[in-house]
Motif scaffolding. Structure first.
Motif, short mmCIF file in Angstrom:
data_model
loop_
_atom_site.label_atom_id
_atom_site.label_comp_id
_atom_site.label_asym_id
_atom_site.label_seq_id
_atom_site.Cartn_x
_atom_site.Cartn_y
_atom_site.Cartn_z
N LEU A 1 0.83 -1.21 0.00
CA LEU A 1 0.00 0.00 0.00
C LEU A 1 0.86 1.26 0.00
O LEU A 1 0.56 2.23 -0.68
CB LEU A 1 -0.92 -0.02 1.23
N PHE A 2 1.95 1.21 0.77
CA PHE A 2 2.77 2.41 0.95
C PHE A 2 3.58 2.79 -0.29
O PHE A 2 4.16 3.86 -0.37
CB PHE A 2 3.70 2.22 2.16
N PHE A 3 3.63 1.89 -1.26
CA PHE A 3 4.34 2.18 -2.51
C PHE A 3 3.48 3.00 -3.46
O PHE A 3 3.98 3.66 -4.35
CB PHE A 3 4.66 0.89 -3.26
N ILE A 4 2.17 2.86 -3.31
CA ILE A 4 1.26 3.34 -4.34
C ILE A 4 1.35 4.85 -4.61
O ILE A 4 1.49 5.25 -5.77
CB ILE A 4 -0.19 2.87 -4.03
N PRO A 5 1.33 5.70 -3.55
CA PRO A 5 1.36 7.15 -3.84
C PRO A 5 2.54 7.59 -4.71
O PRO A 5 2.37 8.35 -5.66
CB PRO A 5 1.41 7.78 -2.45
N SER A 6 3.76 7.06 -4.41
CA SER A 6 4.89 7.50 -5.22
C SER A 6 4.81 6.94 -6.64
O SER A 6 5.30 7.56 -7.59
CB SER A 6 6.22 7.15 -4.56
N LYS B 1 -0.53 15.62 -1.66
CA LYS B 1 -0.53 16.34 -0.38
C LYS B 1 -1.06 15.45 0.74
O LYS B 1 -0.54 15.47 1.85
CB LYS B 1 -1.41 17.59 -0.51
N GLY B 2 -2.10 14.69 0.44
CA GLY B 2 -2.63 13.78 1.45
C GLY B 2 -1.98 12.40 1.37
O GLY B 2 -1.58 11.83 2.38
N ALA B 3 -1.87 11.89 0.13
CA ALA B 3 -1.41 10.51 -0.05
C ALA B 3 0.03 10.30 0.38
O ALA B 3 0.44 9.18 0.65
CB ALA B 3 -1.58 10.10 -1.52
N LYS B 4 0.80 11.41 0.46
CA LYS B 4 2.20 11.25 0.86
C LYS B 4 2.33 10.64 2.25
O LYS B 4 3.33 10.01 2.56
CB LYS B 4 2.94 12.59 0.78
N TRP B 5 1.28 10.81 3.09
CA TRP B 5 1.35 10.22 4.43
C TRP B 5 1.33 8.71 4.38
O TRP B 5 1.89 8.04 5.24
CB TRP B 5 0.24 10.79 5.32
N LEU B 6 0.65 8.16 3.37
CA LEU B 6 0.71 6.71 3.18
C LEU B 6 2.12 6.32 2.74
O LEU B 6 2.68 5.33 3.19
CB LEU B 6 -0.31 6.26 2.13
N GLY B 7 2.68 7.11 1.84
CA GLY B 7 4.04 6.86 1.39
C GLY B 7 5.04 6.98 2.52
O GLY B 7 6.02 6.24 2.58
#
Lengths: 129, 233
Positions: A68-73, B58-64
């Motif tokens: 999941l944590f890979f998806i934004p980048s 801006k928001g999704a970076k917190w998941l990253g």
């Protein structure tokens, strides 16, 4: 209750990440804070400063959602459309060729060493060479 | 509206991922891996709703951001499997040192051979290393971290697809060797594939990813600058 424990453990691991980042910054190490944090947590466990139960559940949560944590980048690739453009097939070729090369070298080396180690102590079990 | 976008981008990303995992578990096809399909779906959603990437990020970076703590979490399986590591130390160290060196050198040589230019070539070099570490290395050696992240995803998907085939072709029989090659070359998707083969394969694959990251940091800051200096200038 179990949920709260897990959440607190994730928070604790996150604190370790912040600490890792601070160390990397302060000592101007070329290592990412996450790698420093990994080594720190490992040492804390090995030296029995902290117990496995204190972090295990939170760690399992994080590991379970690792992808999941890979998806934004990954979504960020939209900003590089022009740069990749017509070269996408070259990039794909480089990645595929290199991946095959890496797999072959890693797998064959590991298998060769594993077999040698098995052959040495158990000479009677194998009648090769 | 802008404030709403932060929780919304996190929620939508999670929902797409959750749905994707359901599909992946249902059909077990490597091509359905969430690191490939979810970003594609999200890109389409951003296009459809006319949302820019910076607004989404801006928001999704917190998941990253959680990728950092998640990397640290690998200390737990590493600790639990410490006896296996000690017993197979030579095999792990040798195969991963060779694997990491081959990953760096072959990515770069193939990229130079294809005339991809220095920025793309540099971004390709850390593509066989776990993302948080690779993005750091990419920045240091003159690549673009986001592109490196994308190349890692492609690597992972390609490796997951080719893994089983290569294991048969090269007649890899040892579970440890299968795990190490999958974890070394295909990271996330490789580890998932290795766990499908067995517990031991999966353990070695996770080990490979962590250990290879440490070895690669050393190699990328020692042998790569030499290679770069010789071929790019």
């Amino acid at each position: 209750m179990k949920f709260v424990t897990g959440l607190l453990q994730v928070a604790a691991i996150t604190l370790l990440f912040l600490l890792g980042n601070a160390i990397a910054n302060y000592a101007s190490l070329p290592l990412p804070g996450s790698m420093i944090g990994l080594v720190l947590l490992f040492l804390l466990l090995v030296l029995r400063v902290i117990k496995l139960e204190w972090v295990e559940q939170g760690a399992n949560w994080l590991l379970a959602e690792f992808l999941l944590f890979f998806i934004p980048s990954a979504v960020g690739v939209v900003d590089y459309k022009d740069m990749i453009g017509g070269q996408w097939w070259k990039l794909l070729a480089v990645i595929a060729l290199s991946t095959i090369t890496v797999m072959a070298f890693t797998g064959l080396t590991a298998q060769w060493i594993a077999k040698r180690r098995k052959d040495v102590p158990g000479e009677s079990s194998s009648h090769s060479s | 509206m802008n404030l709403l976008l932060i929780p919304a981008s996190i929620a939508v990303t999670y929902f797409v991922y959750w749905l994707n995992i359901k599909c992946y578990n249902r059909w077990k096809l490597v091509i359905l891996t969430p690191i490939l399909i979810s970003p594609i779906v999200l890109i389409l959603l951003l296009n459809a709703t006319n949302t820019s990437f910076p607004a989404y990020y801006k928001g999704a970076k917190w998941l990253g951001y959680m990728l950092g703590p998640a990397t640290i979490a690998f200390a737990v399986p590493l600790y639990k499997q410490f006896d296996v590591v000690k017993k197979n130390f030579v095999e792990i160290l040798c195969s991963l040192t060779i694997g990491s060196a081959v990953a760096i050198v072959s990515s770069f040589l193939y990229a130079v051979w294809m005339h991809l230019g220095s920025q793309l070539s540099n971004s390709l070099v850390p593509r066989s290393i776990t993302t948080p570490v690779a993005m750091g290395i990419s920045k240091v050696i003159g690549g673009i971290p986001t592109l490196t992240a994308v190349f890692i995803i492609i690597t992972s998907v390609v490796g997951g697809l080719l893994g089983t085939f290569l294991i048969q072709l090269l007649r890899i029989k040892e579970p440890s060797a299968k795990g190490l090659m999958l974890g070394m070359s295909a990271l996330g998707a490789g580890i998932a594939k290795a766990f499908e083969m067995g517990e031991l394969e999966g353990t070695f694959a996770s080990l490979a990813m962590i250990t290879a990251a440490i070895i690669s940091i050393i190699l990328a800051s020692t042998i790569f600058p030499l290679l770069q200096g010789d071929l790019l200038l």
